[in-house]
Enzyme design. Structure first.
Site, PDB file in Angstrom:
ATOM      1  CD  GLU A   1       0.958   0.419   2.892  1.00 32.77           C
ATOM      2  OE1 GLU A   1       0.870   1.672   2.856  1.00 32.77           O
ATOM      3  OE2 GLU A   1       1.986  -0.184   3.242  1.00 32.77           O
TER       4      GLU A   1
ATOM      5  CD  GLU B   1       7.124   1.741  -1.978  1.00 33.93           C
ATOM      6  OE1 GLU B   1       7.763   0.861  -2.590  1.00 33.93           O
ATOM      7  OE2 GLU B   1       7.427   2.951  -2.017  1.00 33.93           O
TER       8      GLU B   1
END
Lengths: 347, 347
Positions: free
Chosen positions: B164, B316
């Protein structure tokens, strides 16, 4: 170590599109590898796992769960790509260089797609509990073969990993570790392939006898001079694959190629290499800490902080091969990530 | 969980050319993945990192070192392959699926080779410290979008990883973790992108206010019924990317696809998914434990034992992507290694 390259790498890390420090140890690894390679953006091209195999006379004393013949069978298995290190090498994008450093019997012939490099020093070592494992000439030859292999076959490798196979070689590793670190044999002798506690105790006795027989029982002072002579230690209680891998580490360091240490046997090779020349130490990189008890002792001596602990005790370079993914990730992020300026983020 | 497939995998492990147990945790992972996939030799084909991005109204309260616009810039960076997770994905052989789950402003347009999937729920959430972050409909929509994506775009993936991006989302993760685990906000609120201790203390106050404002201050009992309603918690203190990733986990579990959890934000999504349905838990796999303090709390709640600790705090999906190398190594050794019988070793 190229401090300028490391500084340039550190500066680049601060420009990459991530909060400073947020890649944690990966950032430190990239900076360290830059300094080692003398390249602000180290590439780690052609990562290679060197898997050296040899046999050991001490196996006749019943220290392993497997007979000597398994070494030869496994060498063929490496060549055919059917071993654990073969599979892990595929996952991490590493080549496997398979070496016969002295398996019992004639040279191993294979039909597989991966050839076996013939760097045979002999047809297995002598029983180290009865006397020296090998001659002084063979000890030097095993080191030389490793150095030569590093400087020829590994000349294009940006990183190498040490792997090995040899029934009986955790006994050899225990003897070398005790001799070179001064640790008690009982502390550095483990179950290896999985022998029971009774057999492990026998293994400790074999290691103690090997050290006593070879004049190495007094905490690592061989009786050949005022300092420890690592070649002499290798000659007395070592093995051909251990000498070969120590030579690989020495040759790689001379070429500024970092070398990932695997388990307790390649750790013993690293101890030998480190004792031969202090130039090796900066190029030794950690992978895992395995379940063989001598491994943690070695990592402590070599000041290597493991990247993971998966309870491995296979050898072959399996843990070092897996760690290549981490080193590659560290260098790939360092090399390929965009900078804040490139993506138009002001800071 | 298919116990027969797991048993068959365990039997196969005993036949492979290595001492039993010598691959340690890799063996356990292979057996577990076999049971999850219902396949004695799980393949983990098409490993995919799902990177979902969204913005958060709470950023206006000064909880991050970066402005909201960085989310949009980073989404473009993912699409262009210039982010950390892009580089790590390349190393481990994983695809990256980049999703706009609700970035502030209009849909992000990109020129890069990797498209951005449009699953936008809205243009960033409202300020969760002033009231609910989103509507009930949007909370459900974010979950549904994730489930749908899992069951369509991830239908061929043998394993997925959660990633994310969203400036402010460690504040959201802290609020969700406190609400769903009952942990004190101070214990689960970290420096995120790297704010100083003063700003972190402010962040804790914002989290406390968010919980109080939204009726979640009493150790995770939302005032909507006798049990915790995770959709309601998501609505009040969540984010679009978190709901989306929770939906991905739910959809993957329904398809028997294991899901690797990354850091504290994807961990919050895993907590939401786990609270929505107990069917998710067996499919959640660990990667690392990061330096954000809430992460260890989440892993404890979810009973996930991390594979490594590299001090990561990027998100991420970077740590989950790196862990894919370990899962692939576990399954590749399991699938490709020769058996003792195949190489002619008698035992």
């Amino acid at each position: 170590f190229d401090a300028d390259a490391a500084d340039a790498a550190r500066d680049r890390q601060a420009e990459l599109t991530k909060p400073p420090g947020s890649l944690g140890r990966l950032e430190d690894l990239a900076v360290a590898l830059a300094g080692l390679a003398g390249d602000p953006r180290p590439q780690l091209s052609n990562p290679t796992v060197v898997v050296a195999a040899a046999d050991h006379g001490v196996v006749d004393r019943g220290v392993s769960a497997y007979p000597k013949s398994v070494t030869r069978a496994m060498l063929r298995n490496f060549a055919a790509g059917g071993a654990a290190v073969s599979a892990i090498g595929e996952v991490v994008g590493a080549e496997t260089l398979v070496v016969d450093a002295g398996v019992d019997g004639p040279p191993v012939e294979v039909d597989g797609s991966i050839g076996i490099v013939d760097e045979r020093i002999g047809s297995g070592t002598a029983d180290l509990a009865a006397g020296p494992a090998m001659s002084r000439a063979d000890a030097v030859a095993s080191l030389s073969a490793g150095v030569r292999t590093a400087r020829t076959r590994l000349s294009e490798a940006g990183i190498a990993a040490l792997g090995e196979m040899g029934i009986g070689n955790t006994t050899v590793a225990a003897a070398l570790t005790a001799a070179l670190s001064g640790a008690d044999p009982d502390r550095v002798t483990g179950p290896g392939t999985g022998v029971d506690e009774e057999t492990r105790a026998h293994k400790v006795a074999v290691v103690e006898r090997a050290l006593a027989t070879n004049g190495l029982a007094d905490g690592g002072e061989p009786d050949v001079g005022s300092d420890v002579d690592p070649v002499e230690v290798l000659r007395r209680v070592g093995g051909y694959e251990v000498g070969f891998l120590a030579g690989v580490a020495i040759g790689c360091a001379a070429d500024r190629t970092p070398v990932v240490v695997d388990g307790v046997v390649s750790g013993a090779a690293a101890l030998v290499a480190d004792a031969v020349t202090a130039d090796v130490r900066p190029y030794l990189l950690p992978s895992h800490v395995g379940s063989e008890p001598g491994h943690a002792v070695q990592l402590d001596v070599l000041d290597l902080e493991p990247l993971f602990d998966h309870g491995l005790r296979l050898g072959e370079g399996s843990g070092a091969a897996l760690a290549l993914a981490t080193y590659r990730a560290a260098c790939r992020t360092h090399d390929r990530m965009a900078t804040f300026a490139e993506v138009g983020i002001e800071r």
